[in-house]
Scaffold this motif. Structure first.
Motif: not given
Length: 532
Positions: A1-29
């Motif tokens: 299982m992967i749990t993501v909370s409050g993730v911010e991603l950037r490519a250099g100064p460019r904001l790709l995503m902000d405050d992202v939260a989700f789960q990938v649990a068994p059975g999730d495709r």
């Protein structure tokens, strides 16, 4: 299982995503979708632990199997079979067992005794890791991905890029990881292998996140869709399959548009009333409060999604050249004792269109590298004709200098172009602002494809050697490439599994490898494209 909370991603100064939260649990495709450059590959690297987010946390429970767009195979002198078995550590156990077997035949009794004890311990470890059943499972997965025994018994260095990628996919599927992260897993697979992979992933018991431009795979496999919206730097999560997602997304777009129109009307009314009230000192505070409510109303709604941009690809008029700008005669190539092809002849006339077909490992990429002058043939020669100006698109993007910036790569392709014009061309391929200063090595597969195509555009080449040019492209960008192929006036030698790309080329001739047979193109060859 992967749990993501409050993730911010950037490519250099460019904001790709902000405050992202989700789960990938068994059975999730999960199908991860979004335009090229939106951050899909960046996100999967973070989920796999290969890079860190700018903010937030990623928690992993269990093993993660990660197939990047450009798989690293490690030691190229390892056998294909051992690379797959290494996913469960079986390669070293089997190798040590063979060593112990040899020592058990020693004439020295002390050596024999020690070897027998070691063999017993290794045999128990072999069983604990799955034993012969695991070996059989690995062989079955490899066979289903179009990897015969002869390929598994070769060193990785002797295999084509497509075969090495299949080895890596087989290794990751064999690993039994609790979560799979697959970035374009159908690249280099033939039609039968793609069908098998779809069926395999549909029943995978662990979690799965897949990036793919294979719509049929997404339709048949995923039960959740994450849409990475590059314009809003957010992920829209849909707990449904692909077709319901498409309908729901359209519904959401219409709802957002209605909400924005209504909010803008209400805000305009409030601001107009506030402006009237400001004229009277006794109502200044009320006017200010009303204006504040209007601003809050607008701030609380989502902006209308801007249509995703697509790189505008048009090849310029090619440089003048003679009647036959490129020819090759008697070409042969081997890797050690493995013969790839022999005695291949090919003449590329001005404006001619040739498609190269053959199964994986037949030498298609090898032939293009010989024609491009990047490798030397064992026999035969490649002869440039009068005025030859060659453009080579490599499926593994080897023509890019990953240490240099996007801008510097472009400069090397067209040194006579001034910086203003170079940046203008890059802008048409969606590289703007600080993007042009990024090292090519950090680009996603789709971004590398765009950069490599941009370099071809400025080269004014009159012969293009194209090795899987539509891999890693979203549908809209792929259509741009196909449209450019249709109108290009120069000569093209194309290697592709993409039936649409071959149709757009409208080839005159076909070269079949490894036999080197050349023929006029006809529709009977169409069925061979997806098997190539």
């Amino acid at each position: 299982m992967i749990t993501v909370s409050g993730v911010e991603l950037r490519a250099g100064p460019r904001l790709l995503m902000d405050d992202v939260a989700f789960q990938v649990a068994p059975g999730d495709r999960v199908g991860l979708v979004g335009r090229n450059g939106a951050g899909k590959t960046t996100l999967t690297k973070v989920l796999a632990g290969e890079s860190e987010p700018a903010a937030g946390a990623v928690t992993r429970r269990g093993d993660v199997g990660y197939l990047p767009q450009d798989p690293r195979t490690g030691d190229l002198h390892v056998l294909g079979r051992d690379r797959i078995l290494s996913a469960r550590g079986l390669d070293t156990v089997i190798r040590d067992l063979r060593t112990a077997e040899t020592a058990m035949a020693s004439e020295d009794e002390a050596v024999r005794e020690k070897a027998m004890g070691r063999y017993t311990r290794l045999d128990a470890e072999f069983d604990a890791r799955g034993g012969y059943a695991a070996e059989s499972e690995a062989a079955s997965i490899a066979s289903s991905l179009g990897l015969p025994t002869r390929v598994l018994d070769q060193e990785l260095a002797t295999l084509s890029g497509g075969q090495r990628r299949r080895i890596e996919l087989a290794r990751i599927l064999f690993s039994g990881a609790s979560t799979l992260l697959l970035d374009e897993p159908t690249n280099h697979l033939d039609a039968d292998s793609i069908v098998w992979l779809r069926d395999y992933l549909k029943t995978y018991p662990g979690g799965l996140m897949v990036i793919s431009h294979d719509v049929e795979l997404i339709e048949q496999v995923v039960n959740r869709v994450f849409h990475l919206d590059a314009n809003r730097a957010e992920i829209d999560q849909y707990n449904m399959g692909w077709k319901p997602y498409l309908l729901q997304r359209e519904t959401d777009e219409r709802r957002r548009k209605r909400e924005r129109v209504n909010a803008e009307k209400k805000a305009a009314t409030l601001m107009a009333q506030a402006d009237k009230m400001r004229a009277k000192a006794t109502k200044a505070v009320a006017a200010q409060n009303m204006a504040r409510r209007a601003q809050k109303l607008l701030a609380g709604i989502e902006g209308e999604r801007v249509t995703d941009k697509v790189a505008k690809l048009r090849f310029p008029t090619p440089a003048p050249c003679g009647k036959t700008p490129l020819s090759a005669s008697g070409l042969s190539r081997s890797y050690g004792s493995l013969e790839i092809f022999t005695d291949v002849d090919l003449n590329i006339d001005r404006g001619s269109r040739v498609v190269v077909l053959g199964l994986n490992g037949a030498g298609k990429t090898t032939l293009l590298r010989l024609l491009a002058g990047l490798d030397e043939p064992d026999t035969g020669q490649v002869e440039p004709g009068h005025g030859l100006k060659l453009g080579y698109y490599a499926q593994e993007h080897e023509t890019l200098d990953v240490q240099r910036s996007v801008l510097d790569n472009m400069r090397s392709s067209a040194p006579d172009l001034d910086d203003t014009e170079t940046r203008k061309v890059l802008g048409s391929f969606l590289f703007s602002g600080d993007d042009v200063d990024k090292p090519a090595g950090v680009l996603s597969g789709g971004e590398k494809t765009r950069l490599a195509l941009a370099m071809l555009v400025v080269s004014a080449a009159n012969v293009l050697l194209l090795d899987e040019p539509t891999n890693n492209l979203d549908p809209a960008s792929r259509e741009e490439v196909l449209a450019a192929l249709r109108t290009y006036e120069g000569a093209v030698v194309l290697v592709s599994h993409d039936e649409g790309a071959v149709a757009a080329l409208e080839p005159e001739r076909v070269l079949l490898l490894p036999d080197g047979v050349e023929d006029h193109w006809n529709q009977d060859y169409q069925d061979l494209i997806s098997l190539a």
